[in-house]
Write a protein that holds these residues in place. Sequence first.
Motif, PDB file in Angstrom:
ATOM      1  N   LEU A 265       0.840  -1.190   0.000  1.00 41.51           N
ATOM      2  CA  LEU A 265       0.000   0.000   0.000  1.00 41.51           C
ATOM      3  C   LEU A 265       0.876   1.242   0.000  1.00 41.51           C
ATOM      4  CD1 LEU A 265      -2.703  -1.044   2.639  1.00 41.51           C
ATOM      5  CD2 LEU A 265      -2.613  -1.530   0.176  1.00 41.51           C
ATOM      6  N   ALA A 266       0.545   2.206  -0.837  1.00 41.47           N
ATOM      7  CA  ALA A 266       1.330   3.435  -0.949  1.00 41.47           C
ATOM      8  C   ALA A 266       0.400   4.578  -1.305  1.00 41.47           C
ATOM      9  CB  ALA A 266       2.423   3.281  -2.002  1.00 41.47           C
ATOM     10  N   ASP A 267       0.911   5.818  -1.146  1.00 40.23           N
ATOM     11  CA  ASP A 267       0.101   6.967  -1.517  1.00 40.23           C
ATOM     12  C   ASP A 267       0.292   7.272  -3.003  1.00 40.23           C
ATOM     13  OD1 ASP A 267       2.484   8.373  -1.803  1.00 40.23           O
ATOM     14  OD2 ASP A 267       2.076   9.821  -0.218  1.00 40.23           O
ATOM     15  N   VAL A 268      -0.350   8.329  -3.475  1.00 40.58           N
ATOM     16  CA  VAL A 268      -0.333   8.637  -4.905  1.00 40.58           C
ATOM     17  C   VAL A 268       1.061   8.992  -5.413  1.00 40.58           C
ATOM     18  CG1 VAL A 268      -2.746   9.360  -5.037  1.00 40.58           C
ATOM     19  CG2 VAL A 268      -0.995  11.027  -4.368  1.00 40.58           C
ATOM     20  N   ASP A 269       1.951   9.362  -4.507  1.00 36.83           N
ATOM     21  CA  ASP A 269       3.320   9.661  -4.897  1.00 36.83           C
ATOM     22  C   ASP A 269       4.220   8.432  -4.853  1.00 36.83           C
ATOM     23  OD1 ASP A 269       2.742  12.365  -5.235  1.00 36.83           O
ATOM     24  OD2 ASP A 269       3.111  12.808  -3.125  1.00 36.83           O
ATOM     25  N   GLY A 270       3.643   7.287  -4.476  1.00 35.33           N
ATOM     26  CA  GLY A 270       4.430   6.081  -4.354  1.00 35.33           C
ATOM     27  C   GLY A 270       5.147   5.948  -3.035  1.00 35.33           C
ATOM     28  N   ASP A 271       4.870   6.853  -2.090  1.00 32.94           N
ATOM     29  CA  ASP A 271       5.522   6.820  -0.786  1.00 32.94           C
ATOM     30  C   ASP A 271       4.724   5.984   0.199  1.00 32.94           C
ATOM     31  OD1 ASP A 271       7.536   8.566  -1.612  1.00 32.94           O
ATOM     32  OD2 ASP A 271       6.330  10.335  -1.099  1.00 32.94           O
ATOM     33  N   ALA A 272       5.435   5.374   1.144  1.00 36.73           N
ATOM     34  CA  ALA A 272       4.769   4.681   2.242  1.00 36.73           C
ATOM     35  C   ALA A 272       4.074   5.714   3.120  1.00 36.73           C
ATOM     36  CB  ALA A 272       5.770   3.884   3.061  1.00 36.73           C
ATOM     37  N   VAL A 273       2.870   5.401   3.563  1.00 39.81           N
ATOM     38  CA  VAL A 273       2.150   6.326   4.438  1.00 39.81           C
ATOM     39  C   VAL A 273       2.856   6.430   5.782  1.00 39.81           C
ATOM     40  CG1 VAL A 273      -0.027   6.692   5.676  1.00 39.81           C
ATOM     41  CG2 VAL A 273      -0.043   6.084   3.252  1.00 39.81           C
ATOM     42  N   GLY A 274       3.489   5.384   6.203  1.00 41.86           N
ATOM     43  CA  GLY A 274       4.352   5.382   7.378  1.00 41.86           C
ATOM     44  C   GLY A 274       5.400   4.307   7.190  1.00 41.86           C
ATOM     45  N   TYR A 275       6.585   4.525   7.732  1.00 39.37           N
ATOM     46  CA  TYR A 275       7.630   3.525   7.498  1.00 39.37           C
ATOM     47  C   TYR A 275       7.443   2.310   8.403  1.00 39.37           C
ATOM     48  CZ  TYR A 275      10.400   4.347  11.745  1.00 39.37           C
ATOM     49  OH  TYR A 275      10.837   4.410  13.048  1.00 39.37           O
ATOM     50  N   GLU A 276       6.574   2.433   9.439  1.00 42.98           N
ATOM     51  CA  GLU A 276       6.274   1.312  10.305  1.00 42.98           C
ATOM     52  C   GLU A 276       4.917   1.539  10.956  1.00 42.98           C
ATOM     53  OE1 GLU A 276       9.209   1.067  13.381  1.00 42.98           O
ATOM     54  OE2 GLU A 276       8.497   2.849  14.435  1.00 42.98           O
ATOM     55  N   GLY A 277       4.435   0.527  11.669  1.00 45.02           N
ATOM     56  CA  GLY A 277       3.229   0.677  12.471  1.00 45.02           C
ATOM     57  C   GLY A 277       1.965   0.969  11.695  1.00 45.02           C
ATOM     58  N   ASN A 278       1.808   0.394  10.498  1.00 45.18           N
ATOM     59  CA  ASN A 278       0.599   0.664   9.722  1.00 45.18           C
ATOM     60  C   ASN A 278      -0.632   0.012  10.338  1.00 45.18           C
ATOM     61  OD1 ASN A 278       2.447   0.622   6.671  1.00 45.18           O
ATOM     62  ND2 ASN A 278       1.401   2.386   7.528  1.00 45.18           N
ATOM     63  N   GLY A 279      -1.774   0.677  10.182  1.00 43.18           N
ATOM     64  CA  GLY A 279      -3.063   0.160  10.593  1.00 43.18           C
ATOM     65  C   GLY A 279      -4.129   0.625   9.628  1.00 43.18           C
ATOM     66  N   LEU A 280      -5.300   0.026   9.713  1.00 41.49           N
ATOM     67  CA  LEU A 280      -6.402   0.367   8.810  1.00 41.49           C
ATOM     68  C   LEU A 280      -7.709   0.468   9.579  1.00 41.49           C
ATOM     69  CD1 LEU A 280      -5.671  -1.959   5.737  1.00 41.49           C
ATOM     70  CD2 LEU A 280      -6.093   0.511   5.558  1.00 41.49           C
ATOM     71  N   ILE A 281      -8.530   1.432   9.183  1.00 45.29           N
ATOM     72  CA  ILE A 281      -9.937   1.466   9.568  1.00 45.29           C
ATOM     73  C   ILE A 281     -10.731   1.821   8.315  1.00 45.29           C
ATOM     74  CG2 ILE A 281      -9.632   2.047  12.012  1.00 45.29           C
ATOM     75  CD1 ILE A 281     -10.191   4.956  11.271  1.00 45.29           C
TER      76      ILE A 281
ATOM     77  N   GLY B 210      -3.394   8.267   4.978  1.00 48.60           N
ATOM     78  CA  GLY B 210      -3.862   8.488   3.618  1.00 48.60           C
ATOM     79  C   GLY B 210      -5.214   7.811   3.472  1.00 48.60           C
ATOM     80  N   THR B 211      -5.995   8.211   2.492  1.00 49.79           N
ATOM     81  CA  THR B 211      -7.331   7.651   2.313  1.00 49.79           C
ATOM     82  C   THR B 211      -7.518   7.129   0.888  1.00 49.79           C
ATOM     83  OG1 THR B 211      -8.312   9.765   1.649  1.00 49.79           O
ATOM     84  CG2 THR B 211      -8.284   9.255   4.003  1.00 49.79           C
ATOM     85  N   SER B 212      -8.411   6.164   0.770  1.00 48.74           N
ATOM     86  CA  SER B 212      -8.723   5.599  -0.545  1.00 48.74           C
ATOM     87  C   SER B 212     -10.085   4.930  -0.485  1.00 48.74           C
ATOM     88  CB  SER B 212      -7.661   4.567  -0.946  1.00 48.74           C
ATOM     89  OG  SER B 212      -8.010   3.935  -2.165  1.00 48.74           O
ATOM     90  N   LYS B 213     -10.773   4.890  -1.613  1.00 52.66           N
ATOM     91  CA  LYS B 213     -12.019   4.137  -1.696  1.00 52.66           C
ATOM     92  C   LYS B 213     -11.787   2.693  -2.101  1.00 52.66           C
ATOM     93  CE  LYS B 213     -15.104   8.050  -2.471  1.00 52.66           C
ATOM     94  NZ  LYS B 213     -16.180   8.659  -3.313  1.00 52.66           N
ATOM     95  N   SER B 214     -10.525   2.378  -2.361  1.00 51.22           N
ATOM     96  CA  SER B 214     -10.133   1.007  -2.660  1.00 51.22           C
ATOM     97  C   SER B 214      -9.128   0.552  -1.615  1.00 51.22           C
ATOM     98  CB  SER B 214      -9.511   0.919  -4.053  1.00 51.22           C
ATOM     99  OG  SER B 214      -8.860  -0.323  -4.244  1.00 51.22           O
ATOM    100  N   LEU B 215      -9.265  -0.656  -1.117  1.00 54.79           N
ATOM    101  CA  LEU B 215      -8.347  -1.161  -0.102  1.00 54.79           C
ATOM    102  C   LEU B 215      -6.900  -1.090  -0.577  1.00 54.79           C
ATOM    103  CD1 LEU B 215      -7.623  -2.616   2.534  1.00 54.79           C
ATOM    104  CD2 LEU B 215      -8.187  -4.785   1.394  1.00 54.79           C
ATOM    105  N   PHE B 216      -6.668  -1.408  -1.833  1.00 52.05           N
ATOM    106  CA  PHE B 216      -5.297  -1.479  -2.331  1.00 52.05           C
ATOM    107  C   PHE B 216      -4.783  -0.151  -2.886  1.00 52.05           C
ATOM    108  CE2 PHE B 216      -7.056  -5.836  -2.889  1.00 52.05           C
ATOM    109  CZ  PHE B 216      -6.341  -6.417  -1.846  1.00 52.05           C
ATOM    110  N   GLY B 217      -5.597   0.897  -2.750  1.00 51.71           N
ATOM    111  CA  GLY B 217      -5.152   2.233  -3.113  1.00 51.71           C
ATOM    112  C   GLY B 217      -5.209   2.509  -4.604  1.00 51.71           C
ATOM    113  N   PRO B 218      -4.456   3.522  -5.060  1.00 50.76           N
ATOM    114  CA  PRO B 218      -3.505   4.300  -4.269  1.00 50.76           C
ATOM    115  C   PRO B 218      -4.204   5.204  -3.247  1.00 50.76           C
ATOM    116  CG  PRO B 218      -3.772   5.301  -6.417  1.00 50.76           C
ATOM    117  CD  PRO B 218      -4.548   4.012  -6.452  1.00 50.76           C
ATOM    118  N   TYR B 219      -3.497   5.486  -2.167  1.00 49.09           N
ATOM    119  CA  TYR B 219      -4.020   6.339  -1.113  1.00 49.09           C
ATOM    120  C   TYR B 219      -3.653   7.792  -1.379  1.00 49.09           C
ATOM    121  CZ  TYR B 219      -5.566   2.333   1.539  1.00 49.09           C
ATOM    122  OH  TYR B 219      -6.247   1.211   1.929  1.00 49.09           O
TER     123      TYR B 219
END
Length: 630
Positions: free
Chosen positions: A514-530, A558-567
């Motif tokens: 999972l990555a944002d629209v720039d291809g960056d990780a939303v966080g380098y660690e500790g990811n979670g989802l709601i 980051g947000t997305s309407k698709s689980l797999f993004g892009p966010y």
Amino acid sequence: MTMNRLLLAALLAPAFATSTAQAQAPAKGVADDIFADHPSMDRNAVVMPGPDAKPVVPFFAERPIGDASIARTADGGWILTGTPLRSGARHGVALWTSIDGKSWKGWGPARIAGNGIAPGDVSERYLAPSVTVARGGLYLAFSDKTGCARIATGTTPGGSFAASPCLVEDTSDASLFVDRDGTGYLLWGGGYIAKLRPGFQKLAEAPRFLKPDQKLFAAHPPVGKDWPVRTRVGRTGATMFRDGDRYLLAASEVTGRMRTATEDLFIAEGPTPYGPFSMRMLAVPHAGRGAIVRRDDGGLATAYNPKCEDGFALFCEQVGLVPLERAPDGRLRQAASVLTEDSAVAARRPLITGETMRDPSVTLGGDGFYYLVGTLDGYGYHKPEGGVKLWRSADLRQWDAVGLVWRWEDMGYDFGGNIAELWAPEIKWVARDRTYYLAFSVMERGVGGKTWLYRSSSGKAEGPYQNVTTSYLVEGIDGFPFEDDDGLYFLWGGGRIAKLNAARSGFDGPVRTLADVDGDAVGYEGNGLIKVNGVYFLTGAEWHGPLRTHGTYDMMYGTSKSLFGPYSQRRMGAPHGGHGTAFADKQGRYWYTMFGNDPTAPWRMHFGLVPIDIGDPASIGVPRIDAARE
């Protein structure tokens, strides 16, 4: 909603906040050396607010100014200068005085003349002037319109000042320090200094640059983002103050903490005006250029004059006064009585203080109780000690310890004698399976991290828990089970995700990132989802600013309407939030867990909660708290 909406009222603590017990057990041996002198240790704390801490307020608001410089007069009054901003006269050196620090008299631009400067010349706009009161004289240090540092000498704010010749060319942020014996020193930039001849009309020596003593780094040189600690005390606004037999060198720098233009005040100390100086330490966050003064009670204080570009300052272009105190190791930092950050996080309090906790995870269980786990014993239990401990709460206020629900002897995995630490347990109630899952990581020296997934065989949060497979589930750390409409997913590392199979023993489908629209990780660690109203919110932890010294460990999203993004492009969610878990309570309100992992967090290594406001389909903010502190 963005974090810029946070106002001073947002600094009030929740009604169910507990007292701040800040005791912290010393760190033991660890799987590597990253915790040897970690920012989360209380001994590195810059901010240690007391239960009655109040936000710093302006004591000067006569007109907008920047680069404030303040001094005490012989009769105990105050004299102030700075860079005039916005409307009104902006040339020369503007002065204000006050007897009580409340009512101010403006004297207009000082009447400076001599050595090519004509009184009242409106083309002479002096940026960042400073004021010094010493030995019956009143001195103004400034850089003229050609960039020459000068000192103007007078006796009263309304009198005339005689300008010196050009002392140093191509300078900025000039200031004057006068020692007890009358010796004057010109400072400028981020730490240049030169002794002055008597009368302050000429340099007595070649300039030199002040910086931390390089011997401090002989055994443990800084790495990565920590390089500034060895090269300077700050970038701008260098000033000096004598406290007893110690010389305080203060300077400011924008470090990029909190993903905004935080201009912070740093202080180093030495036995002479030339040092050798201690390692620079962050003293007052958001202060901007801060002159040090003596308070009426004999203590020290510094000016607080943030720029408006700092989205987390309490105010801007006005001047406040921040009292300083000595930390247990003797360094100066802001006093426990004040708050200097405008965020709803800044004045919150931990909820469990009896033991340290990192990476807290909370889930609302199927029985209506909230359950909590986290990294314990400082920086993680070492095999074979401890395990995963569980807490339970009915109301998010009172948390009761249930006890260890998983122990090392249940693992059945041989680490070959390597040091192994248990990190980042995550608990999750999965409605479709009607049971709880427990993920945790083990960091092994010289090998790296692996993550296990366990399932409660009883359907209860207290277990017993059984491994879903015969070994670890994935290589990497920070596992997070996420239940979506079509099944159960597993998220880990800096954004890897895959769907678990029906047996939960492996993956049914590919591993994605999972990555944002720039291809960056939303966080380098500790990811979670709601997931809220069909929108996925991917959270993660990221360091901003100098990592090992004065950075912040913030929650990004980051947000997305698709689980797999892009966010969406990653944004700040909760300052100092870092690695935590977002969850909804029984009333549908959202919270984020926080433990305090940096020196400007309101506490360190204890579990607390931050309310998060999902105000529209694309944003997370930390809402204002308008209720009074209780």
